[in-house]
Design a protein around this motif. Structure first.
Motif, mmCIF file in Angstrom:
data_model
loop_
_atom_site.group_PDB
_atom_site.id
_atom_site.type_symbol
_atom_site.label_atom_id
_atom_site.label_comp_id
_atom_site.label_asym_id
_atom_site.label_seq_id
_atom_site.Cartn_x
_atom_site.Cartn_y
_atom_site.Cartn_z
ATOM 1 N N LEU A 18 0.828 -1.201 0.000
ATOM 2 C CA LEU A 18 0.000 0.000 0.000
ATOM 3 C C LEU A 18 0.864 1.254 0.000
ATOM 4 N N ALA A 19 1.924 1.248 0.789
ATOM 5 C CA ALA A 19 2.829 2.399 0.812
ATOM 6 C C ALA A 19 3.461 2.643 -0.551
ATOM 7 N N LEU A 20 3.705 1.572 -1.289
ATOM 8 C CA LEU A 20 4.300 1.707 -2.621
ATOM 9 C C LEU A 20 3.285 2.196 -3.654
ATOM 10 N N ARG A 21 2.052 2.368 -3.236
ATOM 11 C CA ARG A 21 1.027 2.927 -4.126
ATOM 12 C C ARG A 21 0.719 4.383 -3.806
ATOM 13 N N ASP A 22 0.913 4.783 -2.522
ATOM 14 C CA ASP A 22 0.512 6.163 -2.193
ATOM 15 C C ASP A 22 1.614 7.029 -1.595
ATOM 16 N N ARG A 23 2.705 6.426 -1.016
ATOM 17 C CA ARG A 23 3.720 7.262 -0.375
ATOM 18 C C ARG A 23 5.143 6.969 -0.804
ATOM 19 N N LEU A 24 5.399 5.827 -1.414
ATOM 20 C CA LEU A 24 6.759 5.465 -1.800
ATOM 21 C C LEU A 24 6.781 4.898 -3.216
ATOM 22 N N SER A 25 7.964 4.959 -3.824
ATOM 23 C CA SER A 25 8.140 4.369 -5.147
ATOM 24 C C SER A 25 9.548 3.799 -5.248
ATOM 25 N N ALA A 26 9.637 2.523 -5.607
ATOM 26 C CA ALA A 26 10.936 1.890 -5.788
ATOM 27 C C ALA A 26 11.444 2.034 -7.217
ATOM 28 N N ASP A 27 10.596 2.553 -8.126
ATOM 29 C CA ASP A 27 10.979 2.652 -9.539
ATOM 30 C C ASP A 27 10.986 4.089 -10.055
ATOM 31 N N GLY A 28 10.882 5.055 -9.165
ATOM 32 C CA GLY A 28 10.989 6.449 -9.583
ATOM 33 C C GLY A 28 9.692 7.138 -9.934
ATOM 34 N N HIS A 29 8.577 6.410 -10.001
ATOM 35 C CA HIS A 29 7.295 7.050 -10.301
ATOM 36 C C HIS A 29 6.814 7.857 -9.083
ATOM 37 N N THR A 30 6.152 8.974 -9.337
ATOM 38 C CA THR A 30 5.772 9.865 -8.245
ATOM 39 C C THR A 30 4.266 10.109 -8.143
ATOM 40 N N GLU A 31 3.441 9.447 -8.948
ATOM 41 C CA GLU A 31 1.991 9.656 -8.853
ATOM 42 C C GLU A 31 1.492 9.206 -7.482
ATOM 43 N N ASN B 219 2.928 7.103 11.724
ATOM 44 C CA ASN B 219 3.426 8.081 10.751
ATOM 45 C C ASN B 219 3.275 7.554 9.327
ATOM 46 N N ILE B 220 2.729 8.385 8.440
ATOM 47 C CA ILE B 220 2.488 7.963 7.052
ATOM 48 C C ILE B 220 3.595 8.434 6.106
ATOM 49 N N ASP B 221 4.745 8.825 6.655
ATOM 50 C CA ASP B 221 5.894 9.223 5.832
ATOM 51 C C ASP B 221 7.014 8.192 5.955
ATOM 52 N N PRO B 222 6.838 6.996 5.395
ATOM 53 C CA PRO B 222 7.882 5.972 5.510
ATOM 54 C C PRO B 222 9.056 6.273 4.588
ATOM 55 N N ARG B 223 10.128 5.539 4.782
ATOM 56 C CA ARG B 223 11.282 5.591 3.895
ATOM 57 C C ARG B 223 11.551 4.168 3.417
ATOM 58 N N GLY B 224 12.224 4.054 2.293
ATOM 59 C CA GLY B 224 12.523 2.725 1.770
ATOM 60 C C GLY B 224 13.826 2.712 1.013
ATOM 61 N N VAL B 225 14.456 1.543 0.963
ATOM 62 C CA VAL B 225 15.716 1.392 0.239
ATOM 63 C C VAL B 225 15.862 -0.058 -0.205
ATOM 64 N N THR B 226 16.451 -0.237 -1.361
ATOM 65 C CA THR B 226 16.832 -1.569 -1.824
ATOM 66 C C THR B 226 18.332 -1.722 -1.625
ATOM 67 N N VAL B 227 18.724 -2.739 -0.867
ATOM 68 C CA VAL B 227 20.133 -3.023 -0.599
ATOM 69 C C VAL B 227 20.482 -4.297 -1.358
ATOM 70 N N ARG C 155 9.742 9.518 -3.024
ATOM 71 C CA ARG C 155 8.502 9.870 -2.345
ATOM 72 C C ARG C 155 7.360 10.069 -3.332
ATOM 73 N N ARG C 156 6.215 9.536 -3.006
ATOM 74 C CA ARG C 156 4.972 9.860 -3.717
ATOM 75 C C ARG C 156 4.187 10.876 -2.885
ATOM 76 N N GLY C 157 3.586 11.849 -3.530
ATOM 77 C CA GLY C 157 2.783 12.832 -2.817
ATOM 78 C C GLY C 157 3.646 13.843 -2.094
ATOM 79 N N PRO C 158 3.082 14.565 -1.116
ATOM 80 C CA PRO C 158 3.837 15.592 -0.401
ATOM 81 C C PRO C 158 5.090 15.023 0.252
ATOM 82 N N ASP C 159 6.158 15.813 0.269
ATOM 83 C CA ASP C 159 7.395 15.355 0.901
ATOM 84 C C ASP C 159 7.196 15.076 2.384
ATOM 85 N N GLU C 160 6.311 15.841 3.008
ATOM 86 C CA GLU C 160 6.094 15.705 4.440
ATOM 87 C C GLU C 160 4.617 15.838 4.766
ATOM 88 N N THR C 161 4.171 15.061 5.741
ATOM 89 C CA THR C 161 2.782 15.092 6.199
ATOM 90 C C THR C 161 2.718 15.752 7.575
#
Length: 492
Positions: A154-167, A207-215, A232-238
Motif C-alpha cells: 500500500l505504501a508503494l502505491r501512495d507514499r513510496l516508489s521503488a521505480d521512480g514514479h511519483t503519482e 506516521n504515514i511518511d515511511p522511507r525505503g531502500v533496496t540493498v 517519495r509519492r505525494g507531499p514530501d512531508e505530512t
C-alpha cells in the motif's frame, strides 16, 4: 455552503465509536446532517480490507449521486480505518482526483500494531470474537500484523516508489493527509512493556511518511552493496502530531475532560488540531500545519529528557515532575524483507545490529562468538523483534532512537569501530546445492549501514533512519548454485 465529513472507525469497533468526533464537529458549526458515520465488518474472517474499500467507493458514489455528499468532502479515520480509506484512494485515484479535501488520521495503524497477533490468537478469539462466532477478522489482522506485505504494498502505491514514479492520491492542493497519534497508553497495557505507543499502535507505525531502500548484494560488494533509496509519492512531508495526553481510545473523545493532562493548553489541543486540519484550503495552509505540528512533537519529545527543565514540563503536562518519561522516547521501525536475486523469499535469515570496523575488511563475518557491541545493541536498542507469521522472510525491529544517539554511538563504540549503526545479515543455505553469496561451504554475512553521527551521504545509508518513521529495507542476496544443478555429458 456547509462542509461534509465522513468518519470511519477501526478494527473491532463500530460506527458509533466515532460519535465523539462527530459531536465535536457539530458543536463547532458543522451540521449534524452533514457528518456521516461509515461502518464496515472488520471482525468477519472472510472480509478483506480491499472488500471494504470497494464497497466504500460504491457507497460514496451513491451518496454523491443522491446529493448527500458534495463533490468534495473531508474524511476522518481511526486506526485501521486509515488502511481502508488509503486502499480506496490508491485503487480508484492513484494519480489524484479523489473527492476528499482533507484526510485526517487519528492513531492510524498505517504500518501495523503489535496487538494484531494477539487478536488472531486463541485468546483473541475467545475475548474479542466471543459475540461474533469467535471470528476476529483474519485478513484484517494479517494486514495489521507488523511487517505485513500489505502495508508495504500500500505504501508503494501512495507514499513510496521503488521505480521512480511519483503519482499519488495525495497532494498539497488535492487530497491532503494528516496524522495525530497519542503517547498515553491505554490503562493496563503497560504490562506489555511497550514504549512510544498509545496502547495499540506505536508512534513510528502511525506516521504515514515511511522511507525505503533496496540493498542489493548481487551488485557492489558484501561491505558496499548497491544502495538505492526509494522516492517519495505525494507531499514530501505530512503534518504529524504526537500528543502526550491521549490513548488509542481517548483520542476519539476530543473534549478537554477526556485528556490525561490537567494543563488547559494540552487538554484542549486535540480539538484545535482536528479543526485546524479540516479547515485547510490549500498548499500554504497545509505547510503551516506541518510547522505547527512539528513544534508539538518537539514539546512531546522534551518529556523524555533529563534535567530540571524536563521535570518542570512533566509537572505541568502530566502533574508529576518525576513521572517516567521513557514512554515519550522516539523510536524507529525497521522492516526487513530478504529475497534472493531471482526474487525468491529467503526465509531462514538472521539480522542483528552492530557497528562497522574502521579497518578495511574484505568480508564481514558472523563469528561463533557475539561481540560486546552486538550484545549492547540487542539489550539497549531493540525493544522488539517480530517475524511476520505469514511471510517468514519479513521482520520488524522497534529501535530506540534516543538510546542510539545519546548513548550507544557516542559512548559505547570502541575506538577500532566507526560511530555508526549497521545491520549484519546472514542467511542459511536452503540445501546442499543452493546457497547465498557463494557455494564455498562457508556461511557468509554482509553489512548494511543505517545511521552515523556524522552527516555523510544519505544514499550510502549514513542518514537513512529518521525519527518517528517506518523504514523498509528490501535486501537482495545473490543466489549461488552448485554446478551439478545442471550438467551435460556425451552419450558415449
Amino acid at each position: 455552503m456547509p462542509e461534509h465529513v465522513l468518519l470511519i472507525h477501526g478494527w473491532s469497533a463500530s460506527d458509533k465509536s466515532m460519535a465523539g468526533v462527530g459531536e465535536l464537529l457539530a458543536a463547532k458549526g458543522y451540521e449534524t446532517s452533514d457528518v456521516f458515520l461509515g461502518g464496515y465488518p472488520s471482525m468477519d474472517d472472510d472480509v478483506r480490507i480491499a472488500d471494504s474499500g470497494r464497497r466504500l467507493n460504491a457507497v460514496i458514489a451513491e451518496m454523491q449521486g443522491d446529493g448527500r455528499l458534495p463533490a468534495r468532502f473531508h474524511v476522518v479515520v481511526h486506526s485501521t480505518g486509515a488502511l481502508v480509506a488509503r486502499w480506496w484512494m490508491a485503487e480508484y485515484f492513484p494519480r489524484g482526483g479523489a473527492p476528499v479535501a482533507n484526510f485526517l488520521m487519528l492513531a492510524p495503524a498505517n504500518f501495523g500494531s503489535p496487538l494484531a497477533t494477539i487478536g488472531r490468537s486463541t485468546l483473541g478469539r475467545l475475548t474479542k470474537g466471543f459475540t461474533n462466532g469467535f471470528q476476529t477478522g483474519t485478513h484484517f489482522l494479517n494486514a495489521l500484523e507488523l511487517a505485513s506485505q500489505f502495508q508495504e504494498d500500500l505504501a508503494l502505491r501512495d507514499r513510496l516508489s521503488a521505480d521512480g514514479h511519483t503519482e499519488s492520491p495525495f497532494s498539497e492542493n488535492g487530497t491532503r493527509p494528516y496524522v495525530i497519534v497519542g503517547a498515553d497508553p491505554i490503562f493496563g497495557t503497560g504490562i506489555l512493556g511497550e514504549k512510544a505507543w498509545d496502547g495499540t499502535v506505536r508512534v513510528a507505525t502511525a506516521n504515514i511518511d515511511p522511507r525505503g531502500v533496496t540493498v542489493d548484494f548481487s551488485k557492489g560488494s558484501i561491505l558496499k552493496p548497491d544502495f538505492r533509496a526509494w522516492s517519495r509519492r505525494g507531499p514530501d512531508e505530512t503534518p504529524f502530531a504526537v500528543i502526550p495526553d491521549r490513548s488509542h481510545l481517548s483520542i476519539l473523545k476530543p473534549a478537554a475532560g477526556d485528556s490525561a493532562s490537567k494543563d488547559k493548553t494540552v487538554s484542549e489541543r486535540l480539538e484545535k488540531l482536528i479543526l485546524q486540519a479540516l479547515g485547510v484550503k490549500g498548499a500554504d495552509g497545509y505547510r503551516t500545519v506541518i510547522d505547527d505540528w512539528a513544534a508539538i512533537c518537539h514539546e512531546t519529545r522534551q518529556l523524555a529528557q533529563d534535567g530540571a527543565e524536563a521535570d518542570a514540563l512533566r509537572d505541568r503536562i502530566l502533574g508529576r515532575a518525576g513521572a517516567d518519561g521513557s514512554r515519550f522516547r522516539e523510536f524507529y521501525q525497521i522492516v526487513v524483507e530478504a529475497v534472493d536475486d531471482t526474487g525468491l523469499p529467503v526465509d531462514d535469515f538472521s539480522i542483528w545490529l552492530t557497528a562497522p570496523k574502521k579497518t578495511r575488511e574484505t568480508q564481514f563475518k558472523a563469528g561463533n562468538s557475539v561481540t560486546r557491541i552486538e550484545i549492547d545493541a540487542q539489550l539497549s536498542l531493540i525493544q522488539d523483534r517480530h517475524v511476520n507469521s505469514c511471510h517468514k522472510n519479513r521482520l520488524s525491529l522497534h529501535v530506540d532512537r534516543r538510546e542510539l544517539l545519546a548513548n550507544f554511538l557516542r559512548d559505547r563504540i570502541p575506538p577500532s569501530y566507526e560511530a555508526s549503526l549497521a545491520a549484519g545479515i546472514t542467511a542459511a543455505s536452503p540445501g546442499k546445492r543452493v546457497g547465498y553469496f557463494d557455494m564455498d561451504g562457508k556461511e557468509h554475512s554482509a553489512l548494511i549501514r543505517l545511521r552515523a553521527l556524522d552527516p555523510g551521504d544519505e544514499t550510502k545509508g549514513k542518514r537513512f533512519l529518521k525519527r518517528y518513521t517506518t523504514h523498509f529495507l528490501r535486501v537482495i542476496l545473490p543466489r549461488a548454485t552448485r554446478d551439478d544443478v545442471f550438467t551435460a555429458r556425451p552419450l558415449r
